[in-house]
Design an enzyme around this catalytic site. Structure first.
Site, short mmCIF file in Angstrom:
data_model
loop_
_atom_site.label_atom_id
_atom_site.label_comp_id
_atom_site.label_asym_id
_atom_site.label_seq_id
_atom_site.Cartn_x
_atom_site.Cartn_y
_atom_site.Cartn_z
N CYS A 158 0.81 -1.22 0.00
CA CYS A 158 0.00 0.00 0.00
C CYS A 158 0.84 1.28 0.00
CB CYS A 158 -0.94 0.00 1.20
SG CYS A 158 -2.01 -1.44 1.22
N HIS A 283 -3.38 7.50 7.01
CA HIS A 283 -3.54 6.23 6.29
C HIS A 283 -4.90 5.63 6.65
CE1 HIS A 283 -2.20 2.93 3.87
NE2 HIS A 283 -2.31 2.07 4.86
N GLU A 294 -1.11 3.95 14.33
CA GLU A 294 -1.01 5.24 13.65
C GLU A 294 -1.42 6.39 14.58
OE1 GLU A 294 -2.30 7.53 9.52
OE2 GLU A 294 -3.32 5.66 10.07
N LYS A 312 -10.52 6.97 3.35
CA LYS A 312 -10.88 5.64 2.89
C LYS A 312 -12.38 5.32 3.00
CE LYS A 312 -6.23 3.83 3.21
NZ LYS A 312 -5.63 5.17 3.20
N HIS A 317 -10.01 1.85 0.31
CA HIS A 317 -8.55 1.74 0.42
C HIS A 317 -8.02 1.34 -0.95
CE1 HIS A 317 -4.57 0.98 1.51
NE2 HIS A 317 -4.72 0.10 2.48
N PHE A 379 2.03 -3.18 4.01
CA PHE A 379 2.42 -4.47 4.59
C PHE A 379 3.94 -4.56 4.69
CE2 PHE A 379 -1.48 -7.29 3.38
CZ PHE A 379 -2.18 -6.76 4.46
#
Length: 394
Positions: A158, A283, A294, A312, A317, A379
């Site tokens: 991502c 994010h 986060e 998102k 996403h 990831f």
């Protein structure tokens, strides 16, 4: 070459449509671009951010690259055709790089081809491996734009299209090229939805980032295209930093150590203090672990007063395209009259275990002279943070 670089042009494609439609939908906090699909999971329908408008065909001679992912990227490039053509003329085709990011590439075409083979029908007519090869994204774009400089694709889950900015900046600063086309694309496919479903990470409907009721991701598709160059432009890439947690293949470091390092690294690169940031594009995937790590990192670096939002719930996403589209929304906040900010769409049920961040309210505006920070995490602990500031609009 040293000095900061300008982001001279920005093209976006999301479930809303092109740049103008995306800006209108996101700044209004309108989630209506999300839609239900019944063809992506075997056992149920799923809410996704899918572009429903038809995509343009690639130019003649590029049929071997004709995946949905490459066509989505082409649609984003067409949003900024004029500036890209001008850069090719000014710098020369060999002095403009193409650095794009993706995580799935054209795997949906590979899925369809494999299904045909397994059914006994054989390989579909016109299928070519280049449709699904990750490196084909940048190769196809370079051929579309008739560019001859370095062309490569970044694959870092991502964080892919955000990392493309850092990679392109290195090429320009090293003197390899004078300018770069950056961005990326990702499209919906069965593999992605099944993979996140197997992790128990899919939300049953619209995602709900940072809520105590958050329960997973809403997946979408999209693309972004930018021109990065030393020429004066409306937005400056003030700073960018990358870190790697290497904590776990899919789970973030709970302490957010790598995220904090990326946040501070981007501020240091920009030469800015935390109070120079007027808005943060989070994010914000709405998974329990990601949002927890986060939010703690953001509170450690910025406190809890800076306006911040995850987009998102509006676009889904976008996986490898998420970072680029997030940077594009920051770019639009800086160049749009009145400097609107995307609102944070959630149920308002704060998680008492998380810091109480100042989530952006509908109608909020970026304060004059303040910068925008865009955070993207992937990831494997791939973290990228970019800082954007207003530049020379001439």
């Amino acid at each position: 070459m040293s000095g900061r670089l300008s982001i001279n042009a920005c093209g976006l494609v999301t479930a809303y449509g092109g740049t103008a439609a995306t800006a209108a939908g996101v700044f209004a906090g309108d989630p209506s671009a999300l839609s239900w699909r019944e063809d992506l999971l075997a056992d149920r329908r799923v809410l996704v951010g899918a572009l429903r408008a038809p995509l343009p065909d690639l130019p003649a001679g590029l049929e071997a690259y004709a995946s949905r992912n490459n066509r989505l990227m082409f649609a984003a490039l067409r949003e900024i055709t004029g500036p890209l053509a001008a850069a090719r003329r000014r710098f020369g085709p060999g002095r403009v790089a193409v650095v794009l990011g993706t995580s799935t590439g054209g795997i949906s075409e590979g899925e369809a081809a494999l299904a045909a083979v397994e059914s006994g029908a054989g390989w579909p007519a016109g299928y070519d491996y280049r449709m699904q090869e990750l490196g084909g994204l940048a190769e196809c774009a370079a051929r579309v734009l008739e560019l001859e400089g370095p062309a490569y694709t970044v694959g870092a889950a991502c964080a892919s299209s955000a990392k493309a900015f850092a990679a392109a900046r290195r090429l320009i600063r090293a003197g390899v090229v004078d300018a770069a086309v950056v961005g990326g694309a990702d499209t919906l496919c069965l593999t992605t939805l099944a993979g996140f479903d197997s992790l128990g990470a899919l939300a049953p409907g619209r995602c709900n980032p940072f809520s105590r009721h958050r329960c997973g991701i809403t997946i979408g598709e999209g693309a972004s295209a930018f021109l990065l160059s030393p020429d004066p432009g409306p937005v400056v890439l003030s700073g960018i930093a990358e870190t790697s947690d290497a904590h776990h293949p899919t789970a973030p470091d709970p302490a957010g150590i790598g995220v904090v390092a990326a946040l501070r690294g981007a501020l240091d690169d920009a030469g800015l203090a935390p109070d120079a940031i007027g808005a943060i594009n989070l994010h914000g995937t709405a998974t329990p672990l990601n949002d927890a790590a986060e939010s703690r990192a953001m509170a450690e670096v910025f406190g809890t007063a800076v306006s911040c939002a995850s987009t998102k719930p509006l676009t889904g996403h976008l996986l490898g395209a998420a970072g680029g589209v997030g940077i594009g929304l920051g770019w639009l906040s800086l160049v749009t009259p009145g400097h609107p900010l995307p609102p944070h769409l959630w149920d308002g049920a704060a998680d008492p275990e998380l810091p109480a961040l100042a989530f952006t309210q509908p109608g909020a505006r970026l304060a004059p002279g303040r910068a925008v920070l865009c955070a993207t995490f992937g990831f494997g602990g791939a973290n990228v943070v970019a800082v954007l500031a207003g530049g020379d609009p001439s």
